[in-house]
Enzyme design. Structure first.
Site: not given
Ligand code: 13P
Length: 313
Positions: A81-82, A254
């Site tokens: 992620d990211h 997510n």
């Molecule tokens: P939240 O902060 O709403 O849980 O979102 C998490 C997210 O988008 C991780 O990429």
């Protein structure tokens, strides 16, 4: 069994969504796999670069592979992620992931296209899929704090060009959500007009919703009643918004903040009520049970419960 995100999204598009759960600890991995097996829900287990720094890639990936051995009747993808360019390249070369996100959304459009294209080429050569992002979410994620005034909705007129130039496999869109515990504080919410236009321009293409936590009011109240100090006027994405978003092509949702909030509530309440205690296993067991209930509810909300059989046939 680990599968590609293409397999997951091909089955769920327009019908249900896959919970993409951010993890950084043994408890989360254990609770997630245990409950996904019981619910027969496919899912994505994902880590950010900050989680990988905290838990170490080898440690977290080994725990995921142990959980898959303990709970063999699970269907899941492993996702970065990211990812920065460097984190994405590391994940691709590790051979452990199903997919990576390259987050170049803070760059200019041209740079985002260029960086994303490079990652897609390298990932596709190793049979991994790539999630890219257009638009900028506000909030706090992975130590990056984007102020509300700097957020940028995805521009629907850019999406076809972006997807065709980069060949990315899914697209994270900025349609009103934000990261963290301080989301909508007025009557804002998801921008369905933008989402609908994106879907019209990219029919059948998997879209991703970041910032999917609900930020339950009751959890915040309990945290503050046991010594916490979290803002009470914020709210996350409602169950109705989630259900509607799925119809508009959102395939992956997510979720990170809600699990953090549960951790905080369980431990604050425990140590407030039992100040003489010092055994992590006691609140740890409560945390595991609360997480399991939370994941089960999310699978039900996303309607991914009992979908494993669709993927096995
Ligand atoms: P939240 O902060 O709403 O849980 O979102 C998490 C997210 O988008 C991780 O990429």
């Amino acid at each position: 069994m680990q599968v590609s995100t293409e397999t997951l999204f091909g089955n769920c598009y327009g019908k249900y969504a896959i919970a993409a759960i951010n993890i950084w600890s043994m408890e989360q991995i254990h609770a997630l796999f245990r409950v996904a097996e019981i619910a027969q829900a496919p899912f994505i287990v994902q880590m950010t670069p900050v989680a990988l720094d905290y838990g170490h890639a080898i440690m977290l990936l080994s725990m995921i592979s142990a959980a898959a051995e303990i709970y063999p009747d699970t269907i899941y993808s492993i996702h970065l992620d990211h990812g920065s360019r460097k984190a994405a390249l590391n994940a691709i070369s590790s051979g452990k992931y199903s997919s990576v996100m390259i987050d170049a959304s803070h760059e200019t459009y041209e740079n985002n296209v260029q960086i994303t294209s490079e990652i897609v080429e390298k990932a596709h050569a190793k049979n991994l899929e790539v999630e890219a992002e257009l638009g900028v979410l506000s909030g706090v994620e992975d130590g990056i704090n984007v102020k509300a005034e700097d957020k940028k909705y995805t521009q629907p007129e850019e999406v076809e060009d972006f997807v065709s130039k980069t060949a990315c496999d899914s697209l994270a869109v900025a349609v009103g959500t934000s990261h963290g515990a301080y989301k909508f504080s007025g009557d804002q919410g998801l921008q369905f007009d933008i989402l609908e236009e994106i879907q019209n321009r990219l029919p059948g293409f998997p879209l991703v919703l970041h910032g999917g936590s609900e930020v339950y009011k009751d959890e915040i109240k309990r945290i503050n009643a046991s010594g916490g100090n979290l803002a009470t006027d914020a709210r996350g994405v409602s169950a109705d918004e989630i259900k509607k978003a799925i119809k508009y092509g959102i395939c992956k949702i997510n979720i990170a903040t809600d699990a953090r909030i549960i951790w905080t509530r369980v431990h604050r309440e425990f140590f407030m009520k039992s100040p003489e205690q010092f055994d992590p296993v006691i609140p740890g067991n409560t945390y595991l049970k609360e997480l399991e209930k939370f994941y089960m509810d999310k699978f039900d909300l996303l309607e991914s419960t009992n979908r494993v059989r669709d993927l096995e046939s």
